[in-house]
Write an enzyme that holds these catalytic residues in place. Structure first.
Site, PDB file in Angstrom:
ATOM      1  N   GLY A   1       0.836  -1.189   0.000  1.00  0.00           N
ATOM      2  CA  GLY A   1       0.000   0.000   0.000  1.00  0.00           C
ATOM      3  C   GLY A   1       0.871   1.238   0.000  1.00  0.00           C
ATOM      4  N   TYR A   2       0.348   2.293  -0.586  1.00  0.00           N
ATOM      5  CA  TYR A   2       1.055   3.572  -0.674  1.00  0.00           C
ATOM      6  C   TYR A   2       0.297   4.589   0.170  1.00  0.00           C
ATOM      7  CZ  TYR A   2       3.942   1.446  -4.139  1.00  0.00           C
ATOM      8  OH  TYR A   2       4.844   0.620  -4.761  1.00  0.00           O
ATOM      9  N   PHE A   3       1.027   5.242   1.099  1.00  0.00           N
ATOM     10  CA  PHE A   3       0.409   6.024   2.163  1.00  0.00           C
ATOM     11  C   PHE A   3       0.710   7.517   2.078  1.00  0.00           C
ATOM     12  CE2 PHE A   3       0.288   1.722   3.513  1.00  0.00           C
ATOM     13  CZ  PHE A   3      -0.792   1.605   4.364  1.00  0.00           C
TER      14      PHE A   3
END
Length: 178
Positions: A30-32
C-alpha cells in the site's frame, strides 16, 4: 541509514508462461502518501514486512530507504487502507541467463485485483550503462513510462503521509533523507 540507489529496468511480459513451474511469492503493498520527496510504501510478503521510502525521479535510477517492520503493524495499516491505494501481485524470480557477473535476476510480477492480467518484468542493475541481453519473452520496455510504476498503479496519494504512531519510529530509524 544511507539511501540505496536502485537502478532497474521494467518491461511488459509477452509470454507469461515463462513462469510455469516456478514458485511465486504473493506481495501486498500500500502507498500512504509522501515523506518529503519519497513515496511511503508498506509491503507484506508471507511472514515478512517492510516500510520503504522511494524517490519518484524519472528514469531507471531512484533512491530507496527500506527497513523490516513487524508484520502485525503492516497488516493493521494495510487492512485499514483503501483498496485503490494498494497493489497485490505474485512475484516470480528467474535468473537472467548470459548476463555475466554479477548474476542478475528477473523479477516477474503477475498482478491481481483491478490490474488482473497485467504482467511486468523488472531487473535490478549494478550500473545504469549495464549491457543487457533481452529474452524473447519480454515485450515493450516501460522503464520511462511512469504509469507502470507501482505507485501509479496504486494511485498513490500525493499529500504528506499521516504517520501512524507505531510506524513513526521505523521511519525515523531510516535516518536523514538525502
Amino acid at each position: 541509514m544511507a539511501a540505496k540507489l536502485e537502478i532497474e529496468r521494467k518491461f511488459l511480459v509477452r509470454e507469461p508462461g515463462i513462469v510455469a513451474g516456478l514458485g511465486g511469492r504473493r506481495l501486498e503493498q500500500g502507498y500512504f502518501g509522501r515523506v518529503g520527496e519519497y513515496h511511503l510504501r508498506i509491503r507484506i510478503a508471507a511472514e515478512d514486512a517492510w516500510v520503504t521510502l522511494k524517490s519518484d525521479t524519472p528514469g531507471a535510477a531512484r533512491q530507496e530507504y527500506e527497513a523490516a517492520i513487524p508484520v502485525a503493524l503492516a497488516r493493521r495499516l494495510l487492512d485499514a487502507w483503501p483498496e485503490r491505494h494498494k497493489v497485490t501481485k505474485t512475484r516470480y524470480r528467474l535468473p537472467a541467463l548470459g548476463q555475466g557477473a554479477p548474476r542478475l535476476t528477473w523479477e516477474i510480477d503477475q498482478f491481481h485485483g483491478r490490474h488482473e492480467g497485467m504482467w511486468l518484468a523488472e531487473i535490478e542493475l549494478d550500473r545504469p550503462d549495464r549491457a543487457l541481453d533481452l529474452p524473447v519473452w519480454l515485450g515493450a520496455e516501460v522503464t520511462d513510462d511512469p504509469g507502470y510504476r507501482n505507485a501509479a498503479l496504486a494511485e498513490a496519494p500525493q499529500q504528506p503521509a499521516v504517520l501512524d504512531a507505531e510506524l513513526q519510529p521505523h521511519i525515523e530509524a531510516l535516518g536523514p533523507l538525502e
